[in-house]
Design an enzyme around this catalytic site. Structure first.
Site, short mmCIF file in Angstrom:
data_model
loop_
_atom_site.label_atom_id
_atom_site.label_comp_id
_atom_site.label_asym_id
_atom_site.label_seq_id
_atom_site.Cartn_x
_atom_site.Cartn_y
_atom_site.Cartn_z
CD GLU A 1 -3.47 10.68 -46.06
OE1 GLU A 1 -4.16 10.86 -45.04
OE2 GLU A 1 -3.47 9.61 -46.69
CB CYS B 1 -3.30 15.08 -38.87
SG CYS B 1 -2.50 13.48 -38.90
#
Ligand code: NAD
Length: 508
Positions: A262, A296
């Protein structure tokens, strides 16, 4: 300033005590814990060594062997209890997230809510680890899939979601019958100790779980490497920069371990001529400035159609000028601090590069709160003539690059012309544009939204992104399958032994 600092330090100690973390765990050691809110050191913590790491992983492996035999709904009971602990501790843990990561109050609390949500999801999941029954070509046979626990799951997490990412992984991993070893960011050690203590409370109430089912490995990247290289760790779920993923991915592949990567994002929005501009403005403001640009999924690029550019962008600039930046613990500011000086310097460096490429900057300056070591910055909106570097790279700070577009096919192309592939949004009331954005020729990201910003995903969907974001999926939907191994079973209940595909192999 020193009184502010000692206030934060005192409050941190009080919170940690209430959450069940003994002061001996954070009063001496070789790792420093800072708060970005004041920039001061608030605790010291002993780092683990390579020997500790090996012992912790060995112990987790023993725990796995026992835990995998516990029926999944019973495993779910542990997560149900953990969810209860989190509900009771929400205010304290949320506040600690604000202290350690600099999030504003509602975002600190929101992060803990995500933990609670994934616990609820995982409890239900504990009764739904379904396999398929598949039609077989052979008479008197049955074919099915079964899902089994995988092993020790290593979790490496980033500073900006110091508790939720671990919870996403741990709730699923435990329900799926695995044990967990967590390497939190070296910038968020106290929240890691707090999470460990809360899970320990749930384990105590649960009663008969194996020891060492979940552990924390404290240290810098070397501890992450210890997880990555240990053959007893079956899966590493690593959240952090694409740089980190480039190192971790090949090392895991070398030993054929599983990975969930991720990594970084460079998320964009498109504002089309028909967009509800009020809605788009709010969504973009939260997506781009929220969490001080340290998600993110933060919106980092924005394409605005030329027909509305001169109307929409000045409104956005106004929002950038007026947004409140301040201490998240003592004010109701919407934007808190950057995590550290390195992050502020990286922001300034990118702004300098953008200016050299013809960028026109609104904001971006340091906001002086009289705290020498804390780095507060006004979010920056940069009008760019073209999508050149640094627009194509992720700078983990609140910078939104705005560009004009005229043609829909061309903007789709530009949208996808970056390395990362995490999140994306389109603002339009035109059905054709919306559907094309979501179609095979549209956004190439793991998350594609219509009339919603790029950040703030719910836990029910699978979370993750493509390309340099790493391809991993965690959290909801069927992401649980990544935490289990699948066996295809064929059972012959006939008296014959027919071979598949009509093959004959008759021995006398
Ligand atoms: P980082 O890559 O510096 O560190 C993340 C974690 O990886 C830390 O725990 C660190 O100690 C560890 N690490 C670093 N190098 C390692 C190595 N070689 N081997 C093993 N472990 C290693 O990231 P950060 O600055 O903490 O976080 C910001 C980054 O994380 C941004 O790029 C952001 O986009 C990304 N992020 C991604 C997601 C996602 O779900 N895609 C979520 C949060 C953050």
């Amino acid at each position: 300033m020193s009184s502010v600092t000692s206030d934060v330090k005192t409050e941190t100690a009080e919170i940690l005590t209430r959450l069940g973390v003994h002061s001996s765990l954070y009063s001496s050691g070789n790792l420093n814990a800072y708060t970005p809110v004041t920039g001061e050191k608030i605790a010291t913590i002993p780092a683990h060594t390579a020997d500790h790491a090996a012992q912790i992983i060995d112990a987790a492996h023993i725990a796995f062997k026992e835990w995998r035999m516990v029926p999944a709904p019973r495993r779910g009971e542990l997560i149900r209890l953990f969810g209860e602990e989190l509900r009771a501790a929400k205010d304290d843990l949320g506040r600690l997230v604000s202290i350690e990561a600099g999030k504003i109050t509602s975002e600190g609390l929101g992060e803990v809510q995500e933990m609670i949500d994934i616990c609820d999801f995982a409890v239900g999941l504990s009764r739904q680890l379904y396999g398929l029954t598949i039609a077989t070509e052979r008479a008197g046979h049955r074919m099915m899939e079964t899902w089994h626990p995988l092993g020790v799951v290593g979790v490496i997490s980033a500073f900006n979601f110091p508790v939720a990412v671990w919870a996403w992984n741990t709730a699923l991993a435990l329900v799926c019958g695995n044990s967990v070893v967590w390497k939190p960011s070296e910038k968020s050690l106290l929240t890691a100790l707090a999470c460990d203590a809360l899970l320990a409370r749930a384990l105590k109430r649960f009663g008969d779980a194996p020891k060492n089912l979940s552990s924390v490995l404290l240290g810098d990247r070397v501890m992450g490497e210890a997880l990555v290289d240990n053959a007893k760790v079956a899966l590493v779920s690593a959240t952090g920069s694409t740089r980190m993923g480039r190192e971790v991915g090949p090392r895991l592949a070398k030993r054929f371990a599983r990975s969930i990567l991720e990594l970084g994002g460079n998320n964009a929005g498109i504002v089309c001529p028909s967009a509800d501009q009020d809605m788009a403005l709010r969504a973009i403001a939260f997506g781009a400035m929220g969490t001080a640009g340290q998600r993110c999924t933060t919106m980092r690029r924005l394409f605005v159609h030329e027909s509305i550019y001169d109307q929409f962008v000045p409104r956005l600039q106004k929002a950038y000028q007026s947004v409140s930046v301040g201490n998240p613990l003592t004010s109701s500011a919407l934007v808190g601090p950057l995590i550290d000086k390195q992050s502020f310097d990286a922001m300034q460096e990118s702004l300098k590069k953008a200016e050299a490429q013809g960028g026109k900057i609104t904001g971006g300056n340091r906001v002086d709160l009289g705290l020498e070591n804390a780095y507060y910055a006004k979010p920056a909106l940069v009008e760019m003539p073209k999508q050149t570097s640094p627009v194509t790279e992720e700078t983990f700070a609140p910078i939104l690059y705005v560009m004009k577009y005229s043609d829909f096919d061309d903007v789709l192309e530009k949208h996808n012309a970056v390395g990362a592939g995490l999140s994306s949004s389109i603002f339009t009331l035109n059905l054709q544009e919306a559907e094309r954005f979501l179609s095979a020729e549209g956004s190439d990201c793991g998350i594609a939204n219509v009339n919603i910003g790029t950040s703030g995903a719910e836990i029910g969907g699978a979370f993750g992104g493509e390309k340099e974001t790493g391809g991993g999926r965690e959290s909801g939907s069927d992401a649980w399958k990544g935490y289990m191994r699948r066996a295809t079973n064929t059972i012959n209940y006939s008296k014959a032994l027919p071979l598949a595909q009509g093959v004959s192999f008759d021995i006398e």
